[in-house]
Write an enzyme that holds these catalytic residues in place. Structure first.
Site, short mmCIF file in Angstrom:
data_model
loop_
_atom_site.label_atom_id
_atom_site.label_comp_id
_atom_site.label_asym_id
_atom_site.label_seq_id
_atom_site.Cartn_x
_atom_site.Cartn_y
_atom_site.Cartn_z
N GLU A 1 1.98 0.46 -3.22
CA GLU A 1 1.12 1.64 -3.12
C GLU A 1 -0.08 1.45 -4.04
OE1 GLU A 1 1.69 6.45 -3.12
OE2 GLU A 1 2.73 5.32 -4.67
N CYS B 1 0.01 9.92 -1.71
CA CYS B 1 1.08 9.03 -1.24
C CYS B 1 1.05 8.85 0.27
CB CYS B 1 2.45 9.55 -1.68
SG CYS B 1 2.78 11.25 -1.21
N GLU C 1 10.66 12.50 -3.65
CA GLU C 1 9.47 12.23 -2.84
C GLU C 1 8.68 11.17 -3.60
OE1 GLU C 1 6.13 11.70 -1.69
OE2 GLU C 1 5.51 13.69 -2.33
#
Length: 292
Positions: free
Chosen positions: A195, A101, A67
């Protein structure tokens, strides 16, 4: 540490061995030993794409569930409830100081409503409380460390130098980064492509929904994406078109439920979480045949 202690208490109370749950703390050397040991059958990792890729290589041929990162997109169609969409951006883009996230990082709006949406988002930013994370109302606090703070501010400055427009924020508030809204961040800028993991949202304008869905898919990540629309046709097109692990209609991309599979595609990871799905990921299917 406390969670493992509580789990062991429950195991013991149920007559199970406390050693069924183990905890090892340490740095990258400890992690490398665990992920490469031949006695480990599977590795589940949550973290950055770069580290996840390294673990997948080092752990081979063992099973990995990854993940990883994301720059979650929220698409706003021309028929959307703009107040609901703006509320979602304010709620989903800045919680935990953006250090999630599936926090809203990219907002992609159809041209005919983009200016109105931008105004509504900007109006909500002064209401986001910045300060002490121990206070219940605080939404944005100091990032994990000074290096992360400097990186986020640098990415904001780089985006502006490349032509992005600063709508709000972009500065320090004590040790915190002020809730920031950027408009028209170009491709190639980390504030759009990567990100950011901070309280920063980037808004881009596109001519139509097809262009919006193409823009979502153009990035290297694919965890969750959201679409705000009143039309089921647009919603079902998103389900078919978006190359992500989860599509959320009229809610933040940060929506999660343990009854649903959670995970990404592309550089956002491999495999699915959620109790039932994690069990499936960590179960080996064995074929058996008996010939009489």
């Amino acid at each position: 540490l406390w969670l493992v202690h509580l789990v062991r208490e429950r195991l013991t109370a149920a007559g199970a061995p406390a050693g069924a749950v183990q905890l090892v703390t340490g740095d990258a050397e400890a992690g490398r030993a665990l992920t490469t040991h031949p006695g480990v059958a599977a590795v589940s990792f949550t973290g950055s794409a770069a580290v996840g890729h390294r673990i997948a290589r080092d752990a081979a041929p063992r099973k990995v569930v990854l993940e990883l990162g994301s720059n979650a997109a929220l698409v706003v169609a021309a028929d959307a409830d703009l107040d609901a969409a703006a509320d979602a951006v304010a709620r989903g883009g800045y919680y935990a100081s953006g250090q999630a996230c599936i926090a809203v990082q990219r907002v992609i709006a159809v041209a005919e409503i983009a200016a109105d949406l931008e105004r509504r988002i900007a109006e909500r930013l002064p209401g986001i409380v910045v300060g002490d994370p121990r206070e219940e109302d605080t939404r944005v606090a100091a990032l994990i460390d000074e290096a992360a703070t400097e990186r986020v501010l640098t990415w904001i400055d780089q985006a502006r130098a490349a032509g992005a427009r600063l709508v709000a924020g972009g500065t320090r508030v004590g040790r915190c980064v002020a809730p920031t809204l950027l408009a028209e961040v170009p491709d190639g800028q980390p504030a759009w492509d990567e990100e950011i993991f901070g309280p920063v949202v980037a808004l881009r304008t596109v001519p139509d929904l097809d262009a919006a869905y193409d823009l979502v898919n153009a990035g290297r990540y694919g965890l969750h994406a959201a679409v705000f629309t009143r039309g089921l046709d647009a919603a079902f097109r998103a389900l078919d078109a978006l190359d992500v692990g989860g599509v959320v209609i009229n809610e933040v991309p940060g929506y999660r439920s343990d009854v649903a599979p959670y995970g990404g595609v592309k550089d956002s990871g491999l495999g699915r979480e959620g109790p039932r799905f994690a069990i499936e990921e960590l179960t080996v299917t064995r074929m058996a045949m008996i010939r009489p």
